[in-house]
Design an enzyme around this catalytic site. Structure first.
Site, PDB file in Angstrom:
ATOM      1  N   VAL A   1     -41.539 -29.576  81.766  1.00  0.00           N
ATOM      2  CA  VAL A   1     -41.748 -29.448  80.328  1.00  0.00           C
ATOM      3  C   VAL A   1     -40.962 -28.265  79.770  1.00  0.00           C
ATOM      4  CG1 VAL A   1     -44.045 -30.488  80.379  1.00  0.00           C
ATOM      5  CG2 VAL A   1     -43.814 -28.022  80.666  1.00  0.00           C
ATOM      6  N   ASP A   2     -40.527 -28.409  78.544  1.00  0.00           N
ATOM      7  CA  ASP A   2     -39.931 -27.288  77.833  1.00  0.00           C
ATOM      8  C   ASP A   2     -41.078 -26.410  77.327  1.00  0.00           C
ATOM      9  OD1 ASP A   2     -38.059 -25.694  76.677  1.00  0.00           O
ATOM     10  OD2 ASP A   2     -37.719 -26.969  74.936  1.00  0.00           O
ATOM     11  N   LYS A   3     -40.776 -25.192  76.936  1.00  0.00           N
ATOM     12  CA  LYS A   3     -41.825 -24.309  76.404  1.00  0.00           C
ATOM     13  C   LYS A   3     -41.923 -24.423  74.888  1.00  0.00           C
ATOM     14  CE  LYS A   3     -41.175 -19.965  75.496  1.00  0.00           C
ATOM     15  NZ  LYS A   3     -41.677 -19.832  74.101  1.00  0.00           N
TER      16      LYS A   3
ATOM     17  N   ALA B   1     -39.657 -25.300  82.189  1.00  0.00           N
ATOM     18  CA  ALA B   1     -38.250 -24.886  82.195  1.00  0.00           C
ATOM     19  C   ALA B   1     -37.858 -24.521  80.770  1.00  0.00           C
ATOM     20  CB  ALA B   1     -37.371 -26.023  82.723  1.00  0.00           C
TER      21      ALA B   1
END
Length: 614
Positions: free
Chosen positions: A293-295, A441
């Site tokens: 997942v992106d933040k 990530a």
């Protein structure tokens, strides 16, 4: 006694011909369509289940076994009708979406008058009036008005979404309160609803790998049954045994076990605002054991919010420090200024505009507030030495901290940060409960990423990444034998999304491109839908396996029964059709709603209604 009737065909006497005639007539009526279907299949070089039943029924008639012939064809015809009816139930999600498509709209003319038009008569840019209780006919943007819109058909949300000026609305949704004027943008086939219908239709027809295998298997299995029955008949010299084997070996339940589960699973997901691209992706999603997942915008809200107010001078209270900072920031165009102002307003503080201010490049802002010079920014805006410890401590937590000073004297510190989404922890915990590892990530700084990861209990955190680095992470995880899902915004994450086993788009309701391209599209911007999607995929695959096991077990039991002399053609067909209906019935359990909505739903509805009334 002369005249006794035995409808099994083992009788004699004058009434025998009448009973036989009735049974033969019943066989012809029930079997006509079966034989017709078998012939049509043979024309395209397909040996179908109908052919097995046709051979068995015709053979029974030749043997004079009228009862068995009539029973087999009648049971097969009745079973086929029930099968068709129950299969239609599994496609109910698609039919509900089609039924939700609006047909007319109320156009608001320039002179204030209204007229009801067919959708095809509207043009992009037209103004559409939507009243309380009416259906939104187009995709568009709210020009004016306020109301609560039920978007369940699009996003799966049971709670009405609050709509005001500049809000997006979608065709097929319902206005539950208020009045809206909407500028039409997506009309008819260009609407989000139409794209969802198209996507679900394609997805339900898309075949999983196991379904493709099963169909290839049946292409060899069915003619193999005919050959095997013929060989057994020749060896045993028992034609009735051979015909019975044709009936009990029908692979109907086996063939239908997978497609009916896929249709039901994808249909249930669509009703809950989760679009799955097809059967192959459904099977793959069930195997996912790592989610990347992106933040920013995924685990966090994607916009800064006020997090801390620290008082350095006891003469001032927290609210006073925040009020002075917010008033000074009313003259600033810096992205963080809005976060401070909104933080003050959330505490119901009075934030008045200042008349004069001086932005200081790279340092902050000075403003004239009630005859005093209020500074918000770095220590360079203040007089004398200042203790930087509070700032450094907040910075280590991934927050952006600023001094608040009055006439050169530090009175406090305010801090802002991109805060974690309210539903992020719930989603991460749900993924962990399903045995799925979560890797975050992000291109953000290590300290920021580390703090977010620790708060959410994320298994692995990778920070300060370039888009190509995310691609490398996905490839490394795949090389280690993991099935990887990637959640991203579809822009800088495109390479990683394309490489991952499953690409997931969140909040896809406003993005037609995401609906068309993502392997899984979550229509609502809600993280808990992610573990829900994987859970539903796992349930669907389990259902497929259970159905295959039932189908194989049924055939095995019937084979044993035939050679034990306990199963006739009619009993075999009855059990066969029962197994088909059982398989469909188990698949239909997937249609039951299992998505749990927020407990604050009713409260949110009340808040929207209060705003509309006001």
């Amino acid at each position: 006694m002369t005249g006794d009737v035995d409808i099994t065909g083992s009788h004699h006497g004058g009434e025998f011909n009448l009973a036989a005639g009735l049974l033969i007539a019943a066989t012809v009526v029930a079997g006509y369509q079966i034989v017709k279907s078998a012939i049509q299949a043979l024309r395209i070089k397909n040996i179908s289940i109908d052919l097995l039943v046709s051979i068995a029924a015709i053979g029974a008639l030749i043997l004079g076994n009228w009862w068995e012939a009539a029973a087999v064809t009648f049971l097969f015809a009745i079973g086929g009708a029930l099968e068709k009816a129950t299969l239609n139930r599994t496609r109910k999600a698609l039919s509900d979406l089609v039924d939700a498509a609006p047909e007319t709209a109320t156009k608001l003319n320039d002179d204030g008058s209204t007229e009801t038009l067919e959708l095809w008569e509207l043009e992009p840019g037209d103004t559409v009036l939507v009243r309380n209780g009416e259906q939104v006919p187009v995709d568009g943007t709210v020009i004016s008005g306020h109301g609560g819109v039920d978007e369940a058909q699009i996003t799966g949300e049971s709670v009405p979404a609050e709509k005001a000026e500049n809000s997006e609305v979608f065709a097929g949704t319902w206005l539950r309160s208020g009045v809206l004027r909407v500028r039409a943008e997506g009309i008819g086939s260009d609407s989000t609803l139409a794209k969802i219908i198209h996507r679900v239709e394609d997805a339900q027809d898309d075949k999983a790998k196991s379904q493709t295998f099963m169909e290839k298997f049946s292409q060899w299995y069915t003619p193999g049954v005919i050959v095997a029955a013929a060989v057994i008949g020749l060896i045993t010299q028992n034609v009735e045994l051979a015909l019975t084997l044709l009936v009990i070996a029908c692979p109907g339940a086996l063939v239908i076990s997978i497609p009916v589960s896929i249709v039901a699973g994808i249909g249930r997901a669509a009703r809950d605002g989760v679009l799955i691209k097809g059967g192959e992706y459904l099977e793959t999603a069930a195997k996912v054991d790592v989610v990347v997942v992106d933040k920013t915008g995924t685990m966090t809200k994607g916009r800064p919010s006020l997090t801390d107010v620290i008082v350095l001078d006891p003469v001032y209270s927290e609210d006073e420090v925040l009020t002075l900072a917010a008033r000074a920031e009313t003259a600033s165009e810096h992205p963080l200024a809005e976060a401070i102002i909104q933080g003050a307003e959330a505490r119901n503080l009075n934030v008045e505009m200042v008349e004069s201010a001086e932005p200081v490049a790279g340092k902050g802002i000075r403003a004239d507030v009630d005859g005093h010079t209020v500074a918000v920014g770095s220590a360079d805006l203040l007089d004398g030495a200042v203790d930087n410890a509070p700032i450094l401590q907040l910075n280590e937590q991934g927050k952006t901290a600023m001094f608040v000073g009055v006439d050169g004297h530090a009175i406090g510190v305010v801090a802002v940060a991109d805060t974690i989404r309210d539903d992020a922890l719930e989603a991460v915990n749900a993924l962990h409960n399903r045995g799925i590892k979560v890797v975050m990530a992000t291109g953000d700084a290590e300290a920021v990423a580390r703090n977010v990861g620790a708060e959410l209990g994320i298994d692995e955190v990778r920070s300060e990444l370039m888009p190509e680095d995310k691609l490398t992470i996905v490839q490394e995880l795949q090389a280690d034998g993991h099935t990887v899902a990637m959640v991203g915004d579809g822009v800088n994450d495109t390479p990683a999304l394309a490489t991952a086993d499953i690409g997931v788009a969140m909040g896809a309701a406003g993005s037609p491109a995401a609906i068309e391209t993502a392997d899984i599209a979550l229509m609502a911007d809600r993280l808990p839908r992610l573990p829900y999607a994987f859970g539903l995929a796992q349930r669907t695959v389990r259902t497929m396996r259970v159905n295959i096991a039932i189908a194989l077990f049924t055939v095995l039991v019937l084979f044993i029964g035939v050679f034990a002399g306990d199963v006739t053609m009619s009993i075999g067909m009855l059990v066969h059709q029962a197994s088909v209906l059982l398989v469909i019935g188990i698949a239909m359990l997937l249609l039951r709603p299992t998505l749990k909505e927020d407990s604050v739903a009713d409260k949110k509805v009340e808040q929207i209604d209060d705003k509309v009334s006001a």
